[in-house]
Design a protein around this motif. Structure first.
Motif, PDB file in Angstrom:
ATOM      1  N   ILE A 195      38.235  24.242  41.922  1.00  0.00           N
ATOM      2  CA  ILE A 195      38.235  25.715  41.878  1.00  0.00           C
ATOM      3  C   ILE A 195      39.452  26.219  41.090  1.00  0.00           C
ATOM      4  CG2 ILE A 195      38.432  27.824  43.320  1.00  0.00           C
ATOM      5  CD1 ILE A 195      35.640  26.406  43.382  1.00  0.00           C
ATOM      6  N   LEU A 196      40.565  25.531  41.239  1.00  0.00           N
ATOM      7  CA  LEU A 196      41.769  25.921  40.504  1.00  0.00           C
ATOM      8  C   LEU A 196      41.563  25.702  38.999  1.00  0.00           C
ATOM      9  CD1 LEU A 196      44.384  24.193  42.855  1.00  0.00           C
ATOM     10  CD2 LEU A 196      43.718  26.586  42.878  1.00  0.00           C
ATOM     11  N   ALA A 197      40.935  24.574  38.663  1.00  0.00           N
ATOM     12  CA  ALA A 197      40.680  24.267  37.249  1.00  0.00           C
ATOM     13  C   ALA A 197      39.639  25.231  36.657  1.00  0.00           C
ATOM     14  CB  ALA A 197      40.205  22.824  37.108  1.00  0.00           C
ATOM     15  N   VAL A 199      37.553  31.851  46.713  1.00  0.00           N
ATOM     16  CA  VAL A 199      38.616  32.867  46.745  1.00  0.00           C
ATOM     17  C   VAL A 199      39.689  32.443  47.755  1.00  0.00           C
ATOM     18  CG1 VAL A 199      39.126  35.287  47.291  1.00  0.00           C
ATOM     19  CG2 VAL A 199      37.094  34.721  45.956  1.00  0.00           C
ATOM     20  N   GLY A 200      39.264  31.838  48.838  1.00  0.00           N
ATOM     21  CA  GLY A 200      40.206  31.343  49.847  1.00  0.00           C
ATOM     22  C   GLY A 200      41.170  30.320  49.264  1.00  0.00           C
ATOM     23  N   ILE A 201      40.646  29.403  48.461  1.00  0.00           N
ATOM     24  CA  ILE A 201      41.502  28.375  47.836  1.00  0.00           C
ATOM     25  C   ILE A 201      42.502  29.026  46.887  1.00  0.00           C
ATOM     26  CG2 ILE A 201      41.481  26.456  46.154  1.00  0.00           C
ATOM     27  CD1 ILE A 201      38.829  25.537  47.511  1.00  0.00           C
ATOM     28  N   LEU A 202      42.004  29.948  46.057  1.00  0.00           N
ATOM     29  CA  LEU A 202      42.896  30.602  45.077  1.00  0.00           C
ATOM     30  C   LEU A 202      43.998  31.400  45.784  1.00  0.00           C
ATOM     31  CD1 LEU A 202      40.184  31.808  42.528  1.00  0.00           C
ATOM     32  CD2 LEU A 202      41.707  29.852  42.290  1.00  0.00           C
ATOM     33  N   GLY A 249      37.495  37.865  49.278  1.00  0.00           N
ATOM     34  CA  GLY A 249      36.299  37.032  49.123  1.00  0.00           C
ATOM     35  C   GLY A 249      35.181  37.430  50.074  1.00  0.00           C
ATOM     36  N   VAL A 250      34.905  38.722  50.120  1.00  0.00           N
ATOM     37  CA  VAL A 250      33.818  39.219  50.963  1.00  0.00           C
ATOM     38  C   VAL A 250      32.748  39.822  50.053  1.00  0.00           C
ATOM     39  CG1 VAL A 250      33.185  40.740  52.893  1.00  0.00           C
ATOM     40  CG2 VAL A 250      35.513  39.797  52.761  1.00  0.00           C
ATOM     41  N   CYS A 251      31.509  39.369  50.217  1.00  0.00           N
ATOM     42  CA  CYS A 251      30.419  39.929  49.406  1.00  0.00           C
ATOM     43  C   CYS A 251      29.084  39.758  50.110  1.00  0.00           C
ATOM     44  CB  CYS A 251      30.376  39.272  48.025  1.00  0.00           C
ATOM     45  SG  CYS A 251      29.804  37.579  48.035  1.00  0.00           S
ATOM     46  N   LYS A 252      28.083  40.427  49.573  1.00  0.00           N
ATOM     47  CA  LYS A 252      26.728  40.287  50.103  1.00  0.00           C
ATOM     48  C   LYS A 252      25.785  39.979  48.951  1.00  0.00           C
ATOM     49  CE  LYS A 252      26.488  43.059  54.271  1.00  0.00           C
ATOM     50  NZ  LYS A 252      26.148  44.331  54.873  1.00  0.00           N
ATOM     51  N   VAL A 253      24.967  38.975  49.152  1.00  0.00           N
ATOM     52  CA  VAL A 253      23.944  38.646  48.166  1.00  0.00           C
ATOM     53  C   VAL A 253      22.604  38.983  48.798  1.00  0.00           C
ATOM     54  CG1 VAL A 253      22.796  36.772  46.925  1.00  0.00           C
ATOM     55  CG2 VAL A 253      25.289  36.814  47.059  1.00  0.00           C
ATOM     56  N   LYS A 254      21.809  39.781  48.098  1.00  0.00           N
ATOM     57  CA  LYS A 254      20.487  40.142  48.614  1.00  0.00           C
ATOM     58  C   LYS A 254      19.435  39.770  47.578  1.00  0.00           C
ATOM     59  CE  LYS A 254      21.871  43.873  51.669  1.00  0.00           C
ATOM     60  NZ  LYS A 254      21.570  45.207  52.165  1.00  0.00           N
ATOM     61  N   ILE A 255      18.482  39.007  48.040  1.00  0.00           N
ATOM     62  CA  ILE A 255      17.404  38.563  47.147  1.00  0.00           C
ATOM     63  C   ILE A 255      16.077  38.949  47.800  1.00  0.00           C
ATOM     64  CG2 ILE A 255      16.267  36.529  46.151  1.00  0.00           C
ATOM     65  CD1 ILE A 255      19.099  35.146  46.306  1.00  0.00           C
TER      66      ILE A 255
END
Lengths: 141, 147
Positions: free
Chosen positions: B8-10, B88-91, B131-137
């Motif tokens: 994730i960093l790379a 996002v947590g790692i970053l 790092g909070v989001c919602k994906v709706k499909i």
């Protein structure tokens, strides 16, 4: 319980190298890897400067053990360290899962070791067969 | 070897590198390239199993990445409420400078695949820093509206 490692990420990184090479040339891959080495491995460079090659040995041991690679490390104090990899976990995982492997995937170790060496006073050498076997060496300047 | 746990960093560095050298379009081109050349397993899951395939794919990846999330699955919809995005947590944990448009990669990467098979993909970034989001499909009706 042992944490699972999301090894598919090696495949994504390989595709990243391929994209850079295809669109901007191999120099871009090298330049990107220098940026990675300086920004991600600053902490390791600092540790090697302060405590010597035992820190690099510790780091290599940790990552190659976590990903179940086959490897051996030989260290002569702070004079020299050699990492011999018989089974690179990244290359083996990509092959096993059918991910395309960038033609010079191993360049990441070459460039990152060179940057670490330059900043800590070591010469870096690497030999690899691109099939998952390599020998990485850092020797005091 | 850049270990998988440092990917994730790379990845974040690659976005920053491309943007700095070639502009944001290069970053988006890269996301499209990743979607077309790396996410073939997601493509296969969605093509063969539809919503069940999405659930299978994301359950596997998000579990391996130790995400904190809830997933809702119905016959014609699929939703993820991401409470703690692992990337996002790692970053944040490593205190590296995050690519300002980092979260957008999920929109480009996944929408391309999902919408190819008759679904509508929407992502709402609630808090990019945390790092909070919602994906709706949801399934697309033949006239293009939600079923």
């Amino acid at each position: 319980m042992k944490d699972r490692i999301h090894k598919d990420f090696h495949g994504a990184l390989s595709v990243g190298f391929e994209f850079l090479d295809k669109n901007y040339g191999k120099k871009a891959v090298e330049e990107y890897l220098k940026q990675v080495a300086e920004s991600i491995y600053g902490w390791l460079i600092k540790k090697i400067k302060n405590k010597g090659l035992s820190e690099l040995e510790k780091y290599w041991n940790e990552v190659f053990s976590e990903e179940e690679g086959e490897f051996k490390i030989k260290r002569k104090g702070d004079e020299e360290i050699v990492l011999k990899v018989e089974k690179c976990p990244a290359i083996y995982h990509m092959k096993e899962k059918g991910y395309p492997v960038y033609s010079d995937f191993c360049i990441q170790c070459k460039i990152i070791n060179e940057v670490i060496g330059e900043k800590t006073g070591y010469n870096s050498e690497i030999k690899y067969d691109k099939k998952g076997r390599c020998e990485q060496k850092l020797r005091e300047k | 070897m850049i270990p998988a746990k440092e990917f994730i960093l790379a990845y974040n560095e690659l976005f920053k590198f491309l943007h700095r050298k070639y502009g944001k379009k290069a970053v988006i081109d890269f996301w499209i390239y990743i979607s077309d050349n790396f996410l073939k397993n997601l493509d296969k899951f969605v093509k063969e199993k539809g919503i069940a395939g999405m659930a299978e794919y994301w359950t596997h990846t998000l579990t391996e990445e130790k995400a904190v999330y809830t997933m809702s699955v119905g016959p014609d919809y699929f939703e993820i409420f991401m409470k703690k995005c692992p990337s996002v947590g790692i970053l944040n944990k490593k205190k590296v400078k995050k690519y300002p448009y980092y979260c957008e990669h999920c929109d480009v990467l996944y929408k391309r695949i999902i919408e190819k098979y008759g679904f509508v993909y929407k992502v709402q970034f609630i808090d990019r820093e945390k790092g909070v989001c919602k994906v709706k499909i949801h399934k697309k009706k033949k006239n293009g509206n939600k079923s």
